[in-house]
Scaffold this active site. Structure first.
Site, PDB file in Angstrom:
ATOM      1  N   GLU A  72       2.091   3.610   5.405  1.00 21.37           N
ATOM      2  CA  GLU A  72       1.435   4.687   6.270  1.00 21.37           C
ATOM      3  C   GLU A  72       1.116   4.452   7.588  1.00 21.37           C
ATOM      4  O   GLU A  72       1.031   3.247   8.141  1.00 21.37           O
ATOM      5  CB  GLU A  72       0.602   5.407   5.196  1.00 21.37           C
ATOM      6  CG  GLU A  72      -0.739   4.376   5.194  1.00 21.37           C
ATOM      7  CD  GLU A  72      -1.676   4.989   3.933  1.00 21.37           C
ATOM      8  OE1 GLU A  72      -1.257   5.756   3.063  1.00 21.37           O
ATOM      9  OE2 GLU A  72      -2.860   4.790   4.046  1.00 21.37           O
TER      10      GLU A  72
ATOM     11  N   HIS B 143      -7.312   8.139   3.483  1.00 23.47           N
ATOM     12  CA  HIS B 143      -7.337   6.572   3.546  1.00 23.47           C
ATOM     13  C   HIS B 143      -8.445   6.284   4.815  1.00 23.47           C
ATOM     14  O   HIS B 143      -7.808   6.718   5.854  1.00 23.47           O
ATOM     15  CB  HIS B 143      -6.218   5.687   3.340  1.00 23.47           C
ATOM     16  CG  HIS B 143      -5.339   6.361   1.995  1.00 23.47           C
ATOM     17  ND1 HIS B 143      -4.160   5.939   1.928  1.00 23.47           N
ATOM     18  CD2 HIS B 143      -5.818   6.526   0.938  1.00 23.47           C
ATOM     19  CE1 HIS B 143      -3.563   6.235   0.583  1.00 23.47           C
ATOM     20  NE2 HIS B 143      -4.901   6.709   0.163  1.00 23.47           N
TER      21      HIS B 143
END
Lengths: 289, 381
Positions: free
Chosen positions: A210, A248
Site C-alpha cells: 500500500e 493504517h
C-alpha cells in the site's frame, strides 16, 4: 513446508484473558494451533478453557512450557513491554496483533528484539497462518486452503479478500503473512520473500502493498536480484490524497514520496506481475506458474 | 495530529528553546492588545494546519498596535488552502542575519528519529533534499540512549562556524529532541532557526505533529486539538470511532479494514467513478458504527450512491446488516445503496437484508460496478 510456523509451533498468548485474546485463543485452538499457555499478570495458576495454563509472566510460561512463539493481544500502551518481555524470556517468534502502538515505543523495541535474536511480526497485523497446520493471530482459517502460494501483505481484510479468491480458484497457500500497517514493524516484505524463496513448497508469491514508505520498492529490488519464483503484486491507495493517514499509521504519502504509482513502477521494473484489481491475482499467478 | 505554530512554540519554550515573545488572538482587538504589550514591530501570523501561509498572505509585519489590529482583521476569516483562519499569533519581530533549518522526523527506513539540519533555512526542506542533498546532514538517533552531546555538536558545526553559535545551536538540538520525545512527536521542526544581527540563535517558526497513537497517554496533548481547524465530518467520524477522510467524488464507501477500504476506492476509480471518501468501520463493527457511518456519508450532498464492502473475518456481517436496517429505518435513504457482504455469518446477513427489502451481492467487482453506474444516474446492473 511453510514459513515461520508449522504444526510443531508451540504458542503462548500474552493477554489471554482479555476480550480479543480469549476469543482468538479459542479460534486458534479450534484451528489446531498448539496453544501451550497464556500470560496475564495476577492470574497465574488459573487455566483458560480448563486446559491451557495461565502464568504471571512470559518467563514463567517459557520455563514451564518451552513455547517458541508468542502472540500478543494486550492494549497498545502495554504492547512494547509485552514484546520486550517475550524476547527477554527467549521466545523466538513474537507476533504482535495490537493496533495503536506508539511509534516511538517501536524505536526501542525493534533493536531490543533484534539483539535478543528473536523475530517480531507486527505490530498492528493480523498474524499468519500455515493452512491445515497452524495459525497465530486472527486470520480466519476457513478462507484458507493448503497449497503452494505464499501470501504476504500489509493489510488484513484485503488479504482475506485475495486469499478467499485464491482458495475458490483452487489455489491453496503455503503460508499467509500479514506484516502490518505501521511505519515501524518487525518483519518486512523482504524477510518474507526471502523465506518463501527458500521454502520448497512455495511455488509463487502474492504480495499486497500500500501507499507510504518505500518497503515495496525495496522488496521489488529484492525480487529482481534474488527471487527465482514468480511474484504478483498489488498496491492499495491509488486514489489516496497526499498527507493523509489512510487508516493504517504507515499508509501516508509524504510530500510526493510513497505513492502507489511509484510502487507500481518499481514492481513493473522488477518483473513483478501487477494486479490492477484484487481479482487479478488468480489469472496472473496461473499464467506464471 | 497536527497542532498550531503557537502550540508547538509553547512546547518548545517549555524545554528552553529561545523563541521571540508572542501570544495568540482570536479577535483584532486582542491582536492590538498583544502588540501593545510586546512593544515595537510585530508579526501577525495565521494559525492553520497548512504550509505556505506566507505566500497566501497569512503572515504580515505590523509597525504599530493599530496596524496589528487592521492586519488581524484581514487575516482572521481568510481561507488558506481551504481552511478558515480562526486564530492569529502576534509575535515580536526579529531582525535576521541568517536562516537555517532544523528538524526531526520519525524515519521508517532507519526505524529511528532522524535529525535533518541545513544551512538552507526558511524554505521547503523536501525541495532541498531532492535537488541538493549535500546541503543536508541527516543523523539517526538511537532512542534507547538519546541524543548525545557529541551528536548535538556535530549538528551545530554543520550549521555554523562560530563556536558560540555552534554551542547555542547544539543546546537547541538537545531541547528540540527533548520536546520530540516528551510529546510523542512524529515530526518536530524549527524553520527557520535564525541568527539575529546581535548573534543570538532563535526559533522563528515551529511545527510539531503528534503520533495519534500517543494521545491516550498524553491527554494534555489531546487537549491541544483544534476541531475548528478540521473538516466537520472528520471530527464527527472520529468521535464515533471511525476512520474517515473526505474526498471529492460521488460514490460513498463504507468498508471494514484500511487496506480493503483503499482497494475499494481504487476499484471505484478503475470502473470510472470517483470515491467520495475513505471510511474504515474497523474490526468489531457494532451496529451503531454502521449507523454513524451512514449518517456522516449522507450528510455530504455530493454523494450520489453508497457502497458497502464488508469482508467478514472478525467483523460479523449480520452486525453490519442489522446496522444498515436500523440506520435506514431511522433515516430513510434518498440515494441508492449497493451492499456487498461476504464472510462470517453471511447467510444470516443476507436473510436480514432480504427480509427488510435490500439486495446484496457477495462479489466485490460487481458491487463496485453497480455503485458507479448508480452514482452516474444509471440503473443497477
Amino acid at each position: 513446508m511453510s514459513i515461520f510456523i508449522d504444526k510443531s509451533t508451540t504458542v503462548i498468548v500474552q493477554g489471554i484473558t482479555g476480550r480479543d485474546g480469549s476469543f482468538h485463543t479459542q479460534q486458534m485452538i479450534e484451528y489446531g494451533t498448539k496453544i501451550v499457555g497464556g500470560v496475564t499478570p495476577g492470574k497465574g495458576g488459573q487455566t483458560f478453557g480448563g486446559s491451557v495454563p495461565i502464568f504471571n509472566s512470559v518467563h514463567d510460561a517459557v520455563r514451564a512450557t518451552n513455547a517458541n512463539t508468542s502472540v500478543i493481544y494486550v492494549p497498545p500502551m502495554f504492547a512494547a513491554d509485552a514484546m520486550m518481555e517475550a524476547a527477554d524470556a527467549g521466545i523466538r517468534f513474537i507476533v504482535c496483533i495490537t493496533e495503536g502502538v506508539p511509534v516511538l515505543d517501536m524505536t526501542r523495541v525493534h533493536p531490543f528484539v533484534r539483539e535478543k535474536g528473536a523475530r517480531l511480526l507486527g505490530p498492528n497485523c493480523p498474524g499468519l497462518i500455515t493452512p491445515g497446520e497452524s495459525k497465530v493471530g486472527i486470520i480466519p482459517g476457513r478462507i484458507c486452503a493448503p497449497g503452494n502460494i505464499g501470501v504476504v501483505s500489509r493489510s488484513g481484510t484485503l488479504t482475506y479478500e485475495v486469499v478467499y479468491q485464491l482458495t475458490r480458484a483452487g489455489m491453496g497457500q503455503s503460508t499467509c503473512v500479514g506484516i502490518g500497517g505501521d511505519p515501524i514493524n518487525g518483519t518486512s516484505f523482504i524477510d518474507c520473500l526471502a523465506a518463501f524463496e527458500k521454502d520448497p513448497d512455495t511455488h509463487a508469491v502474492a504480495m499486497m502493498g500500500e501507499i507510504g514508505g518505500s518497503d515495496e520498492q525495496e522488496a521489488a529490488e529484492f525480487v529482481a536480484k534474488h527471487m527465482t519464483k514468480p511474484v504478483v503484486g498489488f498496491i492499495a491507495g491509488q486514489t489516496a490524497p497526499p498527507g493523509r493517514r489512510m487508516g493504517h499509521a504507515g499508509a501516508i504519502i509524504s510530500g510526493s514520496a510513497g505513492t502507489a504509482a511509484e510502487k507500481i513502477e518499481a514492481f513493473e521494473k522488477a518483473g513483478i506481475g501487477v494486479a490492477r484489481r484484487p481479482m487479478d491475482f488468480v489469472e496472473l499467478l496461473k499464467a506464471r506458474m | 495530529m497536527n497542532i498550531h505554530e503557537y502550540q508547538a512554540k509553547d512546547l518548545l519554550r517549555a524545554e528552553g528553546v529561545p523563541i521571540p515573545a508572542g501570544d495568540v488572538a482570536t479577535t483584532p482587538e486582542q491582536a492590538e492588545a498583544i502588540a501593545q504589550r510586546l512593544g515595537g514591530m510585530v508579526v501577525v501570523k495565521a494559525q492553520v494546519h497548512a504550509g505556505g501561509r506566507g505566500k497566501a498572505g497569512g503572515v504580515k509585519l505590523a509597525k504599530t498596535p493599530a496596524e496589528a489590529r487592521l492586519l488581524a482583521a484581514k487575516i482572521l476569516g481568510m481561507q488558506i488552502k481551504g481552511l478558515t483562519v480562526h486564530k492569529v499569533l502576534v509575535t515580536a519581530a526579529s531582525d535576521i542575519a541568517s536562516e537555517a533549518y532544523v528538524g526531526i522526523i520519525l524515519d521508517r527506513a532507519t526505524r529511528k528519529p532522524v535529525f535533518m539540519v541545513s544551512r538552507a533555512g526558511g524554505i521547503d526542506i523536501e525541495e532541498v533534499a531532492a535537488t541538493t542533498p549535500e546541503k543536508i546532514l541527516k543523523l539517526p538517533i538511537d532512542t534507547r540512549f538519546g541524543l548525545q552531546a557529541y551528536q548535538a555538536n556535530e549538528l551545530g558545526f554543520f550549521l555554523f562556524d562560530d563556536i558560540k553559535k555552534v554551542r547555542a545551536a547544539a543546546k537547541i538540538m538537545t531541547q528540540l529532541y527533548a520536546a520530540f520525545m516528551r510529546n510523542g512527536a512524529s515530526l518536530a521542526e524549527i524553520n527557520p532557526l535564525v541568527v539575529t544581527p546581535a548573534g543570538d540563535v532563535v526559533a522563528l517558526d515551529a511545527k510539531i505533529s503528534i503520533d495519534d497513537n500517543e494521545l491516550d497517554r498524553h491527554p494534555e496533548l489531546e487537549a491541544l486539538r483544534d476541531e475548528t481547524a478540521e473538516e466537520p465530518s472528520e471530527v464527527e467520524a472520529r468521535n464515533a470511532h471511525l476512520t474517515f477522510i473526505k474526498l471529492e467524488g460521488d460514490v460513498g464507501c463504507v468498508v471494514n479494514g484500511a487496506g480493503l477500504a483503499m482497494a475499494t476506492m481504487d476499484l471505484v476509480k478503475y470502473y470510472g467513478g470517483e470515491p467520495a471518501n475513505f471510511l474504515d468501520i474497523g474490526g468489531s463493527s457494532n451496529p451503531e458504527k454502521v449507523v454513524s457511518a451512514l449518517r456522516i456519508i449522507t450528510e455530504d450532498p455530493s454523494v450520489k450512491a453508497i457502497l458497502f464492502n464488508i469482508f467478514g473475518g472478525i467483523t460479523r456481517t449480520d452486525d453490519v446488516a442489522n446496522g444498515i436496517v436500523t440506520a435506514t429505518k431511522a433515516n430513510p435513504l434518498r440515494i441508492p445503496l449497493v451492499i456487498r457482504l461476504t464472510g462470517t455469518n453471511e447467510e444470516l446477513a443476507m436473510k436480514i437484508l432480504h427480509d427488510n427489502g435490500f439486495t446484496a451481492s457477495s462479489d466485490m467487482d460487481e458491487a463496485v460496478k453497480q455503485a458507479v453506474a448508480l452514482a452516474h444516474g444509471g440503473k443497477a446492473a
